[in-house]
Design a protein around this motif. Structure first.
Motif, PDB file in Angstrom:
ATOM      1  N   SER A   1       2.964   2.592   3.175  1.00  0.00           N
ATOM      2  CA  SER A   1       2.113   2.745   4.349  1.00  0.00           C
ATOM      3  C   SER A   1       2.490   1.806   5.483  1.00  0.00           C
ATOM      4  N   GLU A   2       3.090   0.669   5.173  1.00  0.00           N
ATOM      5  CA  GLU A   2       3.412  -0.317   6.212  1.00  0.00           C
ATOM      6  C   GLU A   2       4.806  -0.119   6.789  1.00  0.00           C
TER       7      GLU A   2
ATOM      8  N   SER B   1     -10.706  -0.683   2.291  1.00  0.00           N
ATOM      9  CA  SER B   1     -10.260  -0.450   3.665  1.00  0.00           C
ATOM     10  C   SER B   1      -8.883   0.197   3.728  1.00  0.00           C
ATOM     11  N   HIS B   2      -8.165   0.230   2.608  1.00  0.00           N
ATOM     12  CA  HIS B   2      -6.831   0.832   2.570  1.00  0.00           C
ATOM     13  C   HIS B   2      -6.766   2.053   1.650  1.00  0.00           C
TER      14      HIS B   2
ATOM     15  N   SER C   1      -6.633   5.462   1.716  1.00  0.00           N
ATOM     16  CA  SER C   1      -6.375   6.452   2.772  1.00  0.00           C
ATOM     17  C   SER C   1      -5.100   7.222   2.441  1.00  0.00           C
TER      18      SER C   1
ATOM     19  N   TYR D   1       0.852  -1.190   0.000  1.00  0.00           N
ATOM     20  CA  TYR D   1       0.000   0.000   0.000  1.00  0.00           C
ATOM     21  C   TYR D   1       0.889   1.242   0.000  1.00  0.00           C
TER      22      TYR D   1
END
Length: 252
Positions: free
Chosen positions: A77-78, A170-171, A173, A41
């Motif tokens: 993102s992670e 859900s990701h 963002s 992501y």
């Protein structure tokens, strides 16, 4: 720079020269080490700044480098790794340059979320084709209130728009990259809100940003990564670097 000048009793031109030298080394670290990243992501965003003179005060004949410019950021993102950055005005040309560099530094298919800037759509299609899950997040703001208000108001809604592929809703963002924007503003005085410090040349702005991002990726332990740096979490190194390692790394 002037604060360092007072503490060290070195002339500010010497300090800037050292910063330029260190930034060139830091830029080589970013170009050579941040490659073949396989994120899941990625969040991208732009952050406003200016060079030498604010846009309303420019005059005919001033340097084309002066005025408003943006830092374009791509964040895993992670791992919280800043995969790439680009400095330039908010234009389609710069959107393409940014997307192109992101593609060359990464492997595989992954999800990308941006704000609603339209130039991203063409840039992502040009450089990623259909090998990406790309969504844009449109934020709706309340109207700002109060005398002298300069902000955009509170976010009252965030509407996702699918552009390419099948992103995981859900990701979709941009919260992580926006938090990283705050880190930049807190660490680089020239990007604080309503600044009284600024870059006098575009080259100095690029050098300051490259030096900070290399430090952020390889030296700065991230609070959400269990005492790891973003580069450690991304598998680029096995320990947190000190400044000596950063500025003396072999980048062949």
């Amino acid at each position: 720079v002037r604060a360092i000048e007072r503490f060290t009793e070195m002339h500010r031109d010497t300090i800037l020269s050292l910063m330029n030298t260190a930034a060139n080394k830091a830029r080589r670290v970013l170009d050579s080490r941040v490659q073949h990243i396989s994120p899941r992501y990625v969040q991208v965003d732009e952050m406003w700044g200016y060079v030498h003179t604010r846009e309303p005060h420019l005059h005919k004949g001033d340097s084309p480098d002066w005025g408003s410019t943006m830092i374009w950021l791509a964040l895993d993102s992670e791992s919280k790794l800043i995969i790439t950055h680009h400095i330039g005005r908010r234009t389609g040309i710069n959107a393409h340059a940014f997307a192109s560099d992101l593609r060359t530094r990464t492997d595989g298919r992954y999800q990308v979320t941006s704000d609603q800037y339209n130039a991203y759509v063409g840039a992502m299609r040009e450089h990623f084709g259909q090998n990406v899950d790309f969504a844009q997040l449109r934020k709706i703001y309340s109207k700002g209130t109060g005398d002298g208000w300069y902000g955009s108001g509170d976010v009252v809604a965030a509407i996702p728009h699918i552009k390419i592929g099948r992103p995981d809703f859900s990701h979709i963002s941009t919260s992580h990259v926006e938090r990283t924007n705050l880190n930049v503003r807190m660490h680089l005085r020239r990007f604080t809100r309503l600044p009284n410090a600024y870059s006098k040349t575009l080259a100095n702005m690029k050098d300051a940003v490259a030096l900070y991002f290399a430090f952020y990726n390889f030296c700065r332990v991230h609070g959400s990564l269990n005492k790891q740096t973003p580069a450690m979490r991304a598998g680029l190194t096995d320990h947190a670097w000190n400044l000596t390692e950063l500025l003396s790394a072999n980048n062949d």
